[in-house]
Write an enzyme that holds these catalytic residues in place. Structure first.
Site, short mmCIF file in Angstrom:
data_model
loop_
_atom_site.label_atom_id
_atom_site.label_comp_id
_atom_site.label_asym_id
_atom_site.label_seq_id
_atom_site.Cartn_x
_atom_site.Cartn_y
_atom_site.Cartn_z
CD GLN A 273 7.36 -11.18 10.86
OE1 GLN A 273 8.48 -11.16 10.34
NE2 GLN A 273 6.59 -10.11 10.90
CG MET B 216 -2.43 3.71 4.54
SD MET B 216 -1.81 3.98 2.88
CE MET B 216 -2.85 5.35 2.41
CB SER C 248 -1.01 -5.76 4.70
OG SER C 248 0.14 -5.13 4.18
CB VAL D 222 1.69 6.43 4.81
CG1 VAL D 222 0.68 6.90 3.76
CG2 VAL D 222 3.10 6.84 4.41
CG HIS E 280 4.27 -1.68 2.02
ND1 HIS E 280 2.95 -2.07 2.00
CD2 HIS E 280 4.83 -2.35 3.04
CE1 HIS E 280 2.72 -2.94 2.97
NE2 HIS E 280 3.85 -3.13 3.62
CG HIS F 21 -0.26 -0.29 2.52
ND1 HIS F 21 0.62 0.59 3.08
CD2 HIS F 21 -0.30 -1.36 3.36
CE1 HIS F 21 1.07 0.10 4.22
NE2 HIS F 21 0.54 -1.10 4.41
P1 AMP Z 1 4.90 -5.12 6.53
O1 AMP Z 1 4.69 -5.51 5.10
O2 AMP Z 1 3.65 -4.85 7.27
O3 AMP Z 1 5.86 -6.05 7.23
O4 AMP Z 1 5.64 -3.72 6.47
C1 AMP Z 1 6.84 -3.55 5.77
C2 AMP Z 1 7.43 -2.19 6.11
O5 AMP Z 1 6.50 -1.17 5.76
C3 AMP Z 1 7.71 -2.04 7.61
O6 AMP Z 1 8.93 -1.33 7.79
C4 AMP Z 1 6.52 -1.24 8.08
O7 AMP Z 1 6.78 -0.47 9.24
C5 AMP Z 1 6.28 -0.33 6.88
N1 AMP Z 1 4.90 0.17 6.91
C6 AMP Z 1 3.76 -0.56 6.99
N2 AMP Z 1 2.69 0.26 7.05
C7 AMP Z 1 3.17 1.53 7.03
C8 AMP Z 1 2.57 2.82 7.08
N3 AMP Z 1 1.25 2.98 7.19
N4 AMP Z 1 3.37 3.91 7.03
C9 AMP Z 1 4.71 3.75 6.94
N5 AMP Z 1 5.35 2.57 6.89
C10 AMP Z 1 4.59 1.47 6.93
#
Ligand code: AMP
Length: 283
Positions: A61, A184, A186, A176, A37, A34
């Site tokens: 995890q 935001m 997933s 974000v 990312h 999203h």
């Molecule tokens: P994930 O796919 O949830 O493991 O997230 C991958 C990376 O994207 C991690 O470093 C998260 O902290 C970052 N991330 C996920 N959601 C957001 C968001 N809303 N704003 C900024 N970074 C995000």
């Protein structure tokens, strides 16, 4: 854009790129990308000659009763976003590639991993630290970008990088949010329309605490009670944790300051969401 699922292939490529003094920027994710990312990818694009995105739903995890099996996946959609963000290499290993039979090594960061999500998700941060260490060894990044949405994760990765002398610069990026304030994630895809509305209680609780702090309220208990009442007024919401902690040590505080982190995890129906803010930060 290259899509690679073999560790050997991307590691060889990374080592070749580094011999040519190419700077590698890296954004590790679990996919279902999203705008949060994408913000990391766009910043990574500026900071590296080569931009690598990893998509890996890391089984170690997830706890036994968590959402590993139903975690949302959409490789085609992710590749479209990756292309828009000018990603050079997407690394999408299988679990068997990352964890060959007999795997028995773990990275554990101690104190920072104990409270908050570490308390409600035992073993979670061991899984995160271990996979990030592996990914760093595979991708050989010069700089890696992480979101402050997962604030404790970022703190743990910074600590681990320092403690283990990993030659990687860690960059933390702002949260974000959707236009209405929801951070935001997933996992927002799990929410029904009603739950989506209920989920606003997380960002509203944060906004309320920030407003009270800015108006001069510095007692942690008072701020927490106000935030708690706001969330508890939402029938679909169940607080997992709601805490005010020092931003560096993650120890609890009784009097808050600009360097106090408010962090919360709330279940909206079956979906556990997290959010946080640094009270002294720009919104
Ligand atoms: P994930 O796919 O949830 O493991 O997230 C991958 C990376 O994207 C991690 O470093 C998260 O902290 C970052 N991330 C996920 N959601 C957001 C968001 N809303 N704003 C900024 N970074 C995000």
């Amino acid at each position: 854009m290259k899509i690679i699922s073999s560790i050997r292939e991307i590691q060889d490529l990374a080592l070749t790129l580094k011999r040519d003094v190419r700077r590698i920027a890296f954004v590790p994710t679990m996919g279902f990308l999203h705008e949060g990312h994408a913000s990391l990818l766009r910043e990574g694009r500026k900071r590296g000659d080569v931009l690598v995105l990893s998509i890996f739903v890391n089984p170690i995890q997830f706890g036994q009763h968590e959402d590993l099996d139903r975690y949302p996946r959409n490789l085609d959609g992710d590749c479209a976003i990756a292309r828009e963000c000018d990603v050079d290499i997407v690394f999408t290993p299988t679990a068997a590639e990352m964890y060959p039979g007999g795997f028995q090594t773990s990275i554990r960061v101690s104190n920072l991993a104990l409270p908050l999500c570490g308390a409600s998700r035992p073993g979670h941060f061991d899984g995160v630290a271990t996979v990030v260490t592996k990914l760093f060894n595979i991708v050989q990044p010069d700089v890696a970008l992480f979101g402050k949405k997962d604030f404790q994760q970022l703190a743990i990765i910074r600590r681990m990088t320092l403690d283990l002398s990993l030659p990687v610069e860690i960059v933390g990026m702002p949260i974000v949010r959707e236009a209405d304030g929801l951070a935001m994630s997933s996992r927002n895809a799990y929410l029904s329309p009603d739950e989506r509305r209920s989920a606003l209680c997380l960002s509203r609780a944060i906004r309320l605490a920030r407003e009270r702090y800015a108006a001069g309220e510095h007692t942690a208990e008072t701020l927490l009670t106000a935030a708690q009442e706001l969330i508890e007024a939402e029938p679909a919401a169940l607080i997992d944790y709601l805490e005010l902690r020092d931003v560096d040590t993650l120890e609890t505080v009784s009097t808050v300051s600009d360097s106090t982190l408010m962090a919360l995890a709330v279940k909206i129906g079956a979906t556990r969401l997290i959010d946080n803010t640094l009270l002294g930060d720009e919104p």
